[in-house]
Design an enzyme around this catalytic site. Structure first.
Site, PDB file in Angstrom:
ATOM      1  N   LYS A  68     -31.697   2.729   6.233  1.00 50.55           N
ATOM      2  CA  LYS A  68     -32.774   2.176   7.046  1.00 50.55           C
ATOM      3  C   LYS A  68     -32.962   0.696   6.695  1.00 50.55           C
ATOM      4  CE  LYS A  68     -34.085   6.119   8.974  1.00 50.55           C
ATOM      5  NZ  LYS A  68     -34.127   6.371  10.435  1.00 50.55           N
ATOM      6  N   ASP A 113     -29.630   1.719  10.292  1.00 56.84           N
ATOM      7  CA  ASP A 113     -30.551   2.155  11.335  1.00 56.84           C
ATOM      8  C   ASP A 113     -31.780   1.249  11.293  1.00 56.84           C
ATOM      9  OD1 ASP A 113     -32.058   3.450  13.209  1.00 56.84           O
ATOM     10  OD2 ASP A 113     -32.248   5.330  12.101  1.00 56.84           O
ATOM     11  N   GLU A 150     -27.786   0.926  14.419  1.00 51.81           N
ATOM     12  CA  GLU A 150     -28.481   1.841  15.316  1.00 51.81           C
ATOM     13  C   GLU A 150     -29.812   1.246  15.771  1.00 51.81           C
ATOM     14  OE1 GLU A 150     -29.872   6.553  15.395  1.00 51.81           O
ATOM     15  OE2 GLU A 150     -29.098   5.646  13.558  1.00 51.81           O
ATOM     16  N   ASP A 157     -30.114   5.117  20.211  1.00 52.01           N
ATOM     17  CA  ASP A 157     -30.732   6.379  19.815  1.00 52.01           C
ATOM     18  C   ASP A 157     -32.039   6.563  20.561  1.00 52.01           C
ATOM     19  OD1 ASP A 157     -32.013   8.510  18.582  1.00 52.01           O
ATOM     20  OD2 ASP A 157     -32.303   7.498  16.685  1.00 52.01           O
ATOM     21  N   LYS A 203     -29.420  13.284  20.323  1.00 55.63           N
ATOM     22  CA  LYS A 203     -30.375  14.182  19.675  1.00 55.63           C
ATOM     23  C   LYS A 203     -30.816  15.217  20.695  1.00 55.63           C
ATOM     24  CE  LYS A 203     -32.133  11.065  16.117  1.00 55.63           C
ATOM     25  NZ  LYS A 203     -33.236  10.184  15.686  1.00 55.63           N
TER      26      LYS A 203
END
Length: 367
Positions: A163, A188, A213, A238, A262
């Site tokens: 992250k 991400d 991401e 995402d 997802k």
């Protein structure tokens, strides 16, 4: 296929360690378990995975329960149903609420697969006998992040996700790359950047990331197309991929080089497979994203990841990554970076009824 009853169970458990991003720190996780039973007593299982507050999506545990109880379940129990693929059409008058739809569709597809004595992934052409696993490193402390990477390395994870945010990204990535120069690494951003950060984001190219991401807005597709043209590193979308239409628009505009699918966020099996097929037709790699799930959702993700287009390791870590004890039996285990795909019908795992009961805070059956 007649569904005779549907049961909702709200469950809650503490994480083994906090899951930290610049948006939120998660210490406890709630979910809604959906059980769809037929007249012969077979049960299919799904899991709704919104968070308690709307920091990631607009859905929450409370709003999801409301949509299931007052709209989706009544429609499903009172309508003739030949195949689970009909559910999206049945629910077309209910806009969005993807996580509620996904959980109920998961349960009914699981039931259908069990009725047909077939592993769930095989219903959609899944062929893999093992799926590659990645792991999320969620800490705002670089020393702790490196300790997590070192700890997870024993399981041989095939991809590590860090992250990042504009204040700490260079520090994090430089330290991690110095310590682990060869690990498959991605970042991400959870929408932490804007187009004003293009020059800064270009500096991240030197860290040889698999992808970045969702660097820009959580609902953006257009600006990502401008950014992707300026970066060597592929962008993965995402948060802004919530439907087949979103994915198609992103590919048309050249907004990304990778898509994270997802199932919970796009509304279930039907839409997830449509997006997978679209990306396969356009030679765009996909991977299966995670939502800090319990075992039922994790089992559905394993089944989804058996489809041929899932060529990048997904966020499908071992059950022990988050839980002292999971609600499925056996628990998910990553060995040498791989998860063995079960052979049993449906999701392939049994339910640990004792553990499920211990975590349940509320339960209601609908007939």
């Amino acid at each position: 296929m007649k569904v005779s009853s549907i049961t909702l169970k709200v469950i809650k458990a503490p994480l083994k360690q906090p899951f930290k991003t610049h948006l939120e720190t998660v210490t406890d996780r709630e979910a809604i378990i959906v059980e769809a039973k037929d007249k012969d007593g077979l049960i299919g299982y799904g899991e709704a995975v919104p968070f308690t507050s709307p920091w990631y999506t607009e859905e929450t545990i409370k709003t999801c329960y409301h949509m299931l109880e007052d709209f989706l379940i009544p429609l499903t129990l009172t309508s003739p149903l030949q195949h689970p693929g009909e559910l999206q059409g049945l629910w077309r008058g209910i806009r969005r609420n993807a996580m509620a739809k996904s959980a109920l569709e998961q349960a009914i597809f699981d039931l259908y697969a069990k009725q047909n004595e077939t592993y769930l992934g095989r219903l959609f052409g899944g062929e893999r006998r093992e799926v590659a696993a990645g792991v999320v490193i969620a800490s705002n402390n670089v020393e702790e992040a490196m300790r997590q990477i070192d700890g997870f390395s024993g399981s041989g994870y095939r991809r590590y996700k860090i992250k990042i945010d504009p204040l700490h990204d260079i520090e994090f990535l430089s330290h991690i790359r110095d310590a682990f120069p060869d690990i498959p690494l991605m970042a991400d951003a959870n929408s932490a950047y804007t187009l004003d950060d293009i020059a800064h984001l270009q500096k991240l190219d030197e860290y040889k990331l698999m992808m970045i991401e969702q660097p820009l807005g959580h609902d953006d597709i257009v600006e990502h197309s401008r950014l992707q043209s300026k970066l060597q590193t592929p962008i993965c979308l995402d948060e802004s991929i919530n439907s087949y239409h979103d994915a198609s628009s992103a590919l048309t505009l050249g907004s990304c080089g990778v898509i994270n699918i997802k199932m919970a966020k796009v509304g279930g099996w039907t839409e997830a497979v449509r997006i997978h097929d679209l990306c396969a037709e356009n030679d765009v790699p996909v991977w299966c994203g995670g939502m800090i799930e319990f075992g039922i959702s994790r089992a559905h993700n394993i089944a989804l990841a058996t489809l041929k287009g899932f060529t990048i390791p997904g966020d499908i870590s071992s059950s022990s990554r988050y839980w002292e004890g999971d609600i499925i039996d056996p628990e998910v285990v990553v060995k040498d970076g791989l998860i063995q795909v079960p052979e049993k019908a449906g999701i392939g795992f049994s339910i640990n009824e004792k553990r499920l009961k211990a975590l349940t805070t509320y339960s209601q059956m609908y007939r």
